[in-house]
Design an enzyme around this catalytic site. Structure first.
Site: not given
Length: 834
Positions: A90, A487
């Site tokens: 770049e 239960s």
């Protein structure tokens, strides 16, 4: 000569005027474009959106959440190789120029002149500083005005910030494709590596991406991507940043990527991760979740999660296969390329090693299948075609679920499968090893369920299974499904009784009972599962062990439903429990998470625990903003290190919701459920286990909740649209849910010593008759057990202290008489539950 001098003077004057006009024009342009420039000083305090990451208890990544997948990396943590790659691609003169590369601008201008009128996009010639100005402060508009503003901002940024700061902003902001922003996220997304692990070839490819991430896709545009990567490698060599040998090796390296999914796929923890995501969203909101860069330390134990997922899925599949084969999921035309057609059929991705397949041809002894091919990163169907064989052994289980052959074992593969059938298959195992090329027929279970595993001392959720497949249904049955616990709620009722005058040896009548429900409700006749068989006077221990409904109802009648409702609220099972006796049998609806939390309070000696999936949350700067463990640690932050001071102490101020002695009594009673009651399947674990099964009305849900001294597990099995699981004992919690818990605990506790449950101070262990609860005599032999009693409640040493005879003609002792006076929840003067 004089004319020449005058002419030259004129030219000089004219040139001076033109120069001054040009300078004025440039100054005017600068002034004009400077008026509306954004405030570049905001870069100093810039906080980019950063993904939130969730880590399991061992530090492994569990999930990532972000709109922009970004991890902010300080420039000091970026390797020199990566920096050089981006500079080469770049802006190689980045550390020399003042924000603008004039030679690059000249080249761009020349190219623009050459391409004028060709509709080609102009070359930008932007420096890294200019790209920072554009990405942070401007738009992507292609115009001279934007380029002028970009240049002006770049020069100002260069004067205000260091080169390293500018480069840091750039490397963390740029978009690099596949949803990745910044080099840290891109390194993970493309190569599943940290930036420190990148090779020259990999770093060069990432540096090639900023120009055109979509055009350099590693699969769709592979050749162009390699070409651009190699260009970056050549620039590295040209700048003297790598050797010729390294450059040659990097150019020859294949461009292969390891795509990293953005969802939780680790440890089969999708339900857990989604529950964490919801928690963070509720605490901090959407912006903080997806942009705040939170570091979330979850409680999930990966090893335990795998065990839980494996055993729960096996339990659902085993039950479903016992109901029979329902047929293929769909049909396909297998002529031509079946792979492309099969790849378009949606399959579940989280049920490995199962794979979707299509039947290609069948015979009596086998069927040839084609396995669903995968897709490449670009979405293209893999060209590789894999086939296998399903033998008769692999379909033995597939009895017809309906029709004239219902329940009959198939004698030929062709009775079950036909060409074009789309099915699931997984490797066939023999003696623990997969048989190469052979597969077993599978079907997605209709039944569902959930499992939660918790640390009883802290409330940390160690594992969670919310269903068979998160891909199939994101509904979390562990936290969102409200079901009747049956239960498995009884230990809460018995705890209330033990806290209010009863003992494990207290006897209550097991006999038919009728209750007028009033207001047109008719008469309710609760019955035991034994259908008409009753035991008469029965101790509470045996009533819980055998899950006797009539005893529980009589117990609830005596102590009162309001008291049971208060216990249920304090244990967190229900917010409000209606005052109907049927709710003492678990008729109310609750979740697995709530039930496991309640049992955790019994397991830890009665201390309140709050369930949590998160240990700690840190913000993007590492500051702790949430911590689950609220206990005070005295001496943990002693300055100056170790100086022979006393050891740090944890101060636990959590509420005591149950008397520790009661907690041990009910734990001991639930050990009896495992040793000789409805949960005997868990005896195989070979470690101290306490727990209770549950089966709802019409057997629509099967439950088991239980615990060892340091781990609690809760399970329910049932259809999402409740319907009976079957008939008789085969559809009970002891038959369906308890074996799943057994298989899980055998693995989870395999490497842990057999530590008994801790007996609290004050408890007296007395040898009693296992049936009657009376103190054992010299000749009682093997019928005796050690029973836990609170001070002053143990059976008498002789029969002389009997207060009378009961209805069955047996002596009744004071500690066996149900209380009939004070029904308060608290001991007088203590304010604590008892």
């Amino acid at each position: 000569m004089r004319l020449l001098v005058r002419f030259l003077g004129f030219l000089f004057a004219a040139g001076t005027v033109v120069f001054l006009v040009a300078v004025a024009a440039v100054a005017g342009l600068i002034w004009h474009f400077s008026k509306d420039l954004p405030d570049y000083s905001q870069l100093q305090d810039y906080e980019p959106p950063v993904m939130t990451r969730v880590q399991a208890a061992d530090g492994s990544l569990l999930g990532e959440y972000a709109k922009e997948r970004r991890l902010y990396l300080p420039i000091q943590a970026v390797p020199k190789l990566v920096i050089n790659c981006f500079l080469a691609a770049e802006d190689k003169n980045f550390y020399e120029h003042g924000g603008i590369d004039y030679s690059g601008m000249a080249r761009a201008a020349l190219l623009y002149a050459e391409n004028f009128g060709s509709n080609r996009r102009p070359q930008g010639a932007s420096t890294i500083t200019q790209q920072v100005a554009k990405n942070f402060l401007l738009t992507n508009e292609v115009s001279f005005s934007r380029k002028i503003k970009e240049a002006l901002l770049a020069m100002r940024i260069e004067r205000a910030y260091s080169k390293d700061k500018i480069l840091e902003l750039y490397l963390n902001e740029i978009y690099l494709g596949l949803g990745a922003y910044g080099i840290a996220a891109a390194s993970l997304v493309y190569f599943d590596k940290s930036v420190n692990e990148l090779t020259i070839a990999e770093a060069s490819y990432l540096a090639a991406l900023p120009k055109a991430p979509a055009a350099l896709h590693p699969v769709r545009n592979h050749d162009r991507a390699v070409e651009r990567r190699n260009y970056v490698i050549d620039r590295l060599l040209e700048n003297g940043w790598i050797s010729a040998a390294d450059a040659e090796k990097a150019r020859k390296s294949p461009l292969t990527v390891t795509n990293r999914a953005n969802s939780a796929r680790t440890f089969a923890g999708e339900y857990f991760a989604e529950e964490v995501r919801r928690d963070i969203f509720e605490r901090y909101g959407e912006k903080k979740l997806y942009e705040g860069g939170l570091s979330v330390h979850a409680t999930l134990d990966p090893k335990i999660q795998v065990m839980a997922r494996k055993t729960m899925a096996a339990g659902m599949v085993n039950y479903d296969e016992a109901q029979g084969w329902r047929g293929a999921m769909s049909k396909l035309d297998v002529s031509g390329d079946w792979g492309v057609k099969l790849a378009d059929v949606k399959s579940l991705t989280d049920i490995s090693p199962w794979r979707m397949a299509v039947v290609l041809e069948t015979s009596d002894q086998s069927a040839r299948i084609g396995l669903q091919p995968g897709r490449e990163l670009g979405g293209a169907v893999s060209k590789q075609r894999q086939t296998g064989i399903i033998t008769l052994e692999g379909v033995r289980w597939a009895k017809a679920a309906s029709g004239p052959t219902k329940g009959k074992t198939p004698t030929a593969v062709s009775q079950v499968l036909s060409p074009g059938d789309v099915i699931y298959a997984d490797p066939l195992f023999k003696d623990g090893n997969a048989v190469e090329g052979q597969y077993r027929l599978r079907q997605l279970p209709e039944v569902s369920g959930a499992m939660v595993v918790m640390d009883p001392w802290t409330g940390r959720v160690l594992a969670m299974v919310g269903g068979f497949s998160f891909d199939q249904s994101q509904f979390n049955r562990a936290t969102q499904a409200y079901r009747q616990p049956g239960s498995s709620f009884k230990p809460i009722v018995y705890s209330a009784a033990l806290d209010n005058g009863y003992t494990p040896s207290s006897e209550v009548m097991d006999a038919p009972i009728e209750i007028d429900q009033g207001q047109g409700g008719g008469v309710w006749r609760p019955d035991n599962f034994s259908n008409g068989k009753y035991r008469g006077a029965t101790t509470l221990r045996n009533a819980l062990r055998l899950s006797l409904n009539t005893v529980t109802v009589r117990l609830a009648q005596d102590i009162g439903m309001p008291l049971i409702g208060e216990y249920a609220r304090r244990f967190g099972v229900y917010d409000e429990l209606p005052n109907y006796l049927s709710y003492a049998l678990g008729a109310g609806e609750t979740t697995v998470m709530r039930m496991v939390t309640a049992y955790s309070m019994i397991a830890n000696g009665g201390r309140r625990v709050k369930p949590t999936l998160i240990d700690r949350i840190q913000d993007r700067y590492g500051h702790t903003i949430f911590r689950h463990d609220s206990r005070e640690c005295r001496g943990c932050d002693a300055p100056g290190g170790w100086k022979n001071q006393p050891e740090p102490q944890l101060i636990d101020r959590r509420e005591q919701v149950l008397d520790p002695m009661t907690a041990y009594q009910i734990t001991s009673m639930m050990e009896g459920v495992v040793q000789g009651g409805t949960a005997m399947a868990l005896k195989e674990v070979g470690k101290p286990i306490a727990g209770k099964t549950g089966t709802t009305n019409e057997a629509k849900d099967a439950w088991f909740i239980g615990f060892s001294p340091d781990i609690v597990v809760g399970i329910y099995l049932g259809y999402d649209k409740p319907r009976p699981l079957g008939r008789g004992n085969a559809a009970t919690g002891g038959h369906l849910a308890a074996p799943i818990a057994r298989d899980f605990l055998k693995m989870a506790l395999a490497d842990r010593p057999a530590i008994p449950f801790k007996i609290p101070a004050g408890i007296k262990l007395v040898r009693v008759d296992a049936k009657t609860g009376l103190r054992a005599g010299p000749g009682d032999g093997g019928r005796t057990i050690l029973e836990a009693f609170k001070p002053g409640t143990a059976p008498p040493d002789n029969y002389a202290s009997a207060v009378g005879l009961g209805d069955d003609g047996r002596p009744v002792y004071p500690q066996q008489q149900p209380p009939d006076a004070d029904r308060s929840l608290f001991r007088p003067g203590t304010g604590g539950l008892y």
